[in-house]
Design an enzyme around this catalytic site. Structure first.
Site, PDB file in Angstrom:
ATOM      1  N   SER A   1       0.827  -1.196   0.000  1.00  0.00           N
ATOM      2  CA  SER A   1       0.000   0.000   0.000  1.00  0.00           C
ATOM      3  C   SER A   1       0.871   1.260   0.000  1.00  0.00           C
ATOM      4  CB  SER A   1      -0.954  -0.043   1.200  1.00  0.00           C
ATOM      5  OG  SER A   1      -1.982   0.895   1.071  1.00  0.00           O
TER       6      SER A   1
ATOM      7  N   ASP B   1     -10.008  -3.262  -6.001  1.00  0.00           N
ATOM      8  CA  ASP B   1      -9.475  -2.665  -4.768  1.00  0.00           C
ATOM      9  C   ASP B   1     -10.348  -1.495  -4.321  1.00  0.00           C
ATOM     10  OD1 ASP B   1      -7.884  -1.144  -2.864  1.00  0.00           O
ATOM     11  OD2 ASP B   1      -6.132  -2.255  -3.576  1.00  0.00           O
TER      12      ASP B   1
ATOM     13  N   HIS C   1      -8.086  -4.898  -1.058  1.00  0.00           N
ATOM     14  CA  HIS C   1      -6.871  -4.155  -0.742  1.00  0.00           C
ATOM     15  C   HIS C   1      -6.016  -4.963   0.230  1.00  0.00           C
ATOM     16  CE1 HIS C   1      -4.391  -0.547  -0.578  1.00  0.00           C
ATOM     17  NE2 HIS C   1      -4.295  -0.710   0.731  1.00  0.00           N
TER      18      HIS C   1
END
Length: 320
Positions: free
Chosen positions: A139, A264, A292
């Site tokens: 991320s 996502d 995610h």
């Protein structure tokens, strides 16, 4: 390298991206990992806490966690032992202020903090010499890692890298998290970010940090009031424009694998690059599902196994 077909398919009951994201992040909890911990003093007067694998053999994997993450995050716990079993030595850098104690300087960390990525990779080089080094980002950490790779081109000190669920266009991610069901993720992240920031303000009142009030109820507002001014950006828009990793992808010269789910909930498919934007050393894998940093198959953490497989293939490639 091309945009490739993914082998990932979720279990039917986990086809929803929100279930993928929440179950992986909050419910399916791997065992805590055993590591060596060190606090490293930095030249600028700050410190960084690192966790080092207790294995004495194997290639190094520098890990960069996501927003408000740590060595205790599920995705770190899950991949740590998997990497060790694959013959790697994982090494985690906590972003400044993320190890349980606020850092000393007004600055903290952000999606474009490639200077700290570079510091950690050089630290590993100095500590472990010629041992091959790989990197893994999740991320926010994946965005910063890709930015580092693009900025440094053939001078990046890595044999290979993998980026999982990077928010390649930061403003798109901030917009998505401020809309629909994704606002629930934004609210959760903002609670953590405000708590961390206000704790730091209490411990270091001499820093005169701006307050993180409840009026900062979106990532745009938080980044405009806190992140941008503390890290040298005029406002959130400039921060997003300068730090989004997508613009750095063509300059990557390290073998790099990017994994992004098409569904996502932290961003839209519009952030995903075209094949022409990828350097010859970059592979982009886009499963239709996965959420995610999710990618579960039933109760199995497919993502952890896949990361080990990708890094092992990069290791084999480097050996030939």
């Amino acid at each position: 390298m091309p945009i490739i077909q993914s082998t990932y398919t979720p279990s039917r009951w986990l086809s929803n991206p929100h279930l993928q994201t929440i179950v992986a992040s909050q419910l399916l909890r791997p065992a805590a990992v055993q590591t060596d911990h060190e606090r490293i003093e930095l030249p600028d007067g700050d410190f960084i806490d690192v966790n080092l694998s207790q294995q004495s053999q194997g290639e190094l994997v520098a890990i960069f966690h996501g927003l408000a993450g740590s060595v205790n995050s599920n995705y770190i716990r899950g991949v740590w032992r998997t990497l060790e079993l694959a013959g790697f030595r994982p090494m985690l850098m906590h972003w400044r202020g993320c190890s349980g104690e606020p850092n000393r300087l007004p600055r903290a960390y952000h999606s474009g903090a490639s200077d700290d990525v570079q510091w950690f990779i050089r630290f590993l080089q100095q500590r472990f010499g010629d041992t091959p080094r790989y990197a893994l980002g999740y991320s926010l950490g994946a965005n910063a890692l890709l930015k580092y790779l693009g900025e440094n081109g053939s001078n990046a000190l890595l044999s290979g890298a993998m980026a999982v669920s990077p928010p390649l266009v930061l403003q798109e991610g901030a917009n998505k998290l401020n809309s629909g069901v994704s606002r629930l993720y934004q609210a959760h992240l903002l609670r953590l970010m405000r708590r961390h920031h206000e704790n730091k303000r209490q411990i270091y009142p001499e820093l005169n940090l701006p307050p993180a009030t409840r009026r900062l109820d979106s990532l745009w507002k938080f980044d405009d009031a806190i992140t941008a001014p503390l890290h040298g950006f005029a406002d959130a828009r400039e921060y997003y424009e300068r730090c989004s990793a997508r613009q750095f992808l063509p300059a990557i010269r390290t073998p790099t694998h990017i994994l992004c789910a098409h569904d996502d909930p932290f961003f839209t498919p519009q952030i995903l690059p075209e094949a022409a934007e990828l350097s010859a050393e970059t592979t982009l894998e886009i499963p239709q599902a996965g959420g995610h940093v999710g990618f579960l198959q039933g109760r199995q953490r497919w993502l952890d196994t896949h990361v080990a497989e990708v890094l092992s293939s990069l290791r084999e490639r480097a050996a030939h």
